[in-house]
Design a protein around this motif. Sequence first.
Motif, PDB file in Angstrom:
ATOM      1  N   TRP A   1       4.238  17.340   0.636  1.00  0.00           N
ATOM      2  CA  TRP A   1       3.478  16.593  -0.431  1.00  0.00           C
ATOM      3  C   TRP A   1       3.590  15.063  -0.163  1.00  0.00           C
ATOM      4  O   TRP A   1       2.362  14.575  -0.453  1.00  0.00           O
ATOM      5  CB  TRP A   1       3.912  17.125  -1.585  1.00  0.00           C
ATOM      6  CG  TRP A   1       3.450  18.567  -1.974  1.00  0.00           C
ATOM      7  CD1 TRP A   1       2.822  19.447  -1.170  1.00  0.00           C
ATOM      8  CD2 TRP A   1       4.388  19.376  -3.006  1.00  0.00           C
ATOM      9  NE1 TRP A   1       2.657  20.576  -1.973  1.00  0.00           N
ATOM     10  CE2 TRP A   1       3.507  20.606  -2.876  1.00  0.00           C
ATOM     11  CE3 TRP A   1       5.225  19.220  -3.675  1.00  0.00           C
ATOM     12  CZ2 TRP A   1       4.152  21.609  -3.645  1.00  0.00           C
ATOM     13  CZ3 TRP A   1       5.712  20.195  -4.548  1.00  0.00           C
ATOM     14  CH2 TRP A   1       5.120  21.677  -4.509  1.00  0.00           C
ATOM     15  N   GLU A   2       4.856  14.566   0.014  1.00  0.00           N
ATOM     16  CA  GLU A   2       5.060  13.233   0.000  1.00  0.00           C
ATOM     17  C   GLU A   2       4.069  12.645   1.466  1.00  0.00           C
ATOM     18  O   GLU A   2       3.572  11.555   1.392  1.00  0.00           O
ATOM     19  CB  GLU A   2       6.221  12.750  -0.098  1.00  0.00           C
ATOM     20  CG  GLU A   2       6.973  12.813  -1.249  1.00  0.00           C
ATOM     21  CD  GLU A   2       8.652  12.662  -1.027  1.00  0.00           C
ATOM     22  OE1 GLU A   2       9.092  11.852   0.033  1.00  0.00           O
ATOM     23  OE2 GLU A   2       9.349  12.756  -2.209  1.00  0.00           O
TER      24      GLU A   2
ATOM     25  N   LYS B   1       1.657  13.977   2.735  1.00  0.00           N
ATOM     26  CA  LYS B   1       0.067  13.879   2.584  1.00  0.00           C
ATOM     27  C   LYS B   1      -0.174  12.742   1.736  1.00  0.00           C
ATOM     28  O   LYS B   1      -1.231  12.153   1.717  1.00  0.00           O
ATOM     29  CB  LYS B   1      -0.285  15.290   2.188  1.00  0.00           C
ATOM     30  CG  LYS B   1      -0.153  16.388   3.181  1.00  0.00           C
ATOM     31  CD  LYS B   1      -0.760  17.734   2.692  1.00  0.00           C
ATOM     32  CE  LYS B   1      -0.463  18.554   3.738  1.00  0.00           C
ATOM     33  NZ  LYS B   1      -1.052  19.947   3.127  1.00  0.00           N
ATOM     34  N   SER B   2       0.455  12.356   0.634  1.00  0.00           N
ATOM     35  CA  SER B   2       0.085  11.570  -0.277  1.00  0.00           C
ATOM     36  C   SER B   2       0.234  10.104   0.361  1.00  0.00           C
ATOM     37  O   SER B   2      -0.633   9.261   0.037  1.00  0.00           O
ATOM     38  CB  SER B   2       1.118  11.515  -1.524  1.00  0.00           C
ATOM     39  OG  SER B   2       1.123  10.233  -2.286  1.00  0.00           O
ATOM     40  N   PHE B   3       1.242   9.890   1.099  1.00  0.00           N
ATOM     41  CA  PHE B   3       1.290   8.724   1.730  1.00  0.00           C
ATOM     42  C   PHE B   3       0.266   8.326   2.765  1.00  0.00           C
ATOM     43  O   PHE B   3      -0.453   7.306   3.228  1.00  0.00           O
ATOM     44  CB  PHE B   3       2.668   8.267   2.584  1.00  0.00           C
ATOM     45  CG  PHE B   3       3.932   8.125   1.685  1.00  0.00           C
ATOM     46  CD1 PHE B   3       3.587   7.087   0.638  1.00  0.00           C
ATOM     47  CD2 PHE B   3       4.980   8.784   1.663  1.00  0.00           C
ATOM     48  CE1 PHE B   3       4.646   6.848  -0.206  1.00  0.00           C
ATOM     49  CE2 PHE B   3       6.169   8.477   1.143  1.00  0.00           C
ATOM     50  CZ  PHE B   3       6.064   7.433  -0.010  1.00  0.00           C
TER      51      PHE B   3
ATOM     52  N   ALA C   1      -2.903   9.776   2.682  1.00  0.00           N
ATOM     53  CA  ALA C   1      -4.112   9.520   1.968  1.00  0.00           C
ATOM     54  C   ALA C   1      -4.055   7.963   1.577  1.00  0.00           C
ATOM     55  O   ALA C   1      -5.185   7.365   1.561  1.00  0.00           O
ATOM     56  CB  ALA C   1      -4.073  10.387   0.812  1.00  0.00           C
ATOM     57  N   ASP C   2      -3.122   7.307   1.058  1.00  0.00           N
ATOM     58  CA  ASP C   2      -2.867   6.112   0.428  1.00  0.00           C
ATOM     59  C   ASP C   2      -2.838   5.208   1.768  1.00  0.00           C
ATOM     60  O   ASP C   2      -3.908   4.178   1.484  1.00  0.00           O
ATOM     61  CB  ASP C   2      -1.585   5.831   0.144  1.00  0.00           C
ATOM     62  CG  ASP C   2      -1.342   4.561  -0.680  1.00  0.00           C
ATOM     63  OD1 ASP C   2      -2.511   4.067  -1.174  1.00  0.00           O
ATOM     64  OD2 ASP C   2      -0.107   3.988  -0.774  1.00  0.00           O
TER      65      ASP C   2
END
Length: 140
Positions: free
Chosen positions: A96-97, A99-101, A103-104
């Motif tokens: 999850w981290e 994918k979040s990074f 996308a950011d």
Amino acid sequence: MNNQFRKRIEEQEEEEIHLVEEEPKPKAAVKEGSTTAFFRKLFVDGVVTKESATDMLPFIIFLCVLVMIYIANSHMAMKNIRSIDKLSKEVKVLNWEYKSFKADLMFKSKLTEVAAKVDTLGLKELIEPPKKLVINRDEH
């Protein structure tokens, strides 16, 4: 006669003593459960003698060792299952981290976002397209 009478009295006393000794003494009533009665019949009444129990001792020790190994194996398996669950949860969190990074990073690498960030450094966005330099090697 006196001696005969004395002998009869002594015999009667001896018989009374034997009767008193032979009378069953009341025992304390002990309630035995079915398992206690089973083991008593098994070991005391002669099904398993002391000699045969002594002969079976190595086999019984072997069975005890096998049971301990079985128990240790089950404890180790449960420990491994718990660690696998813990690691799988950690992998999900890290995914999850990631994918979040990602996308950011994709958002921050857009042209408009990069232009807004470098504007504070004094760099401007090109209005005209870049010029292409062509070098002719034949003229040398």
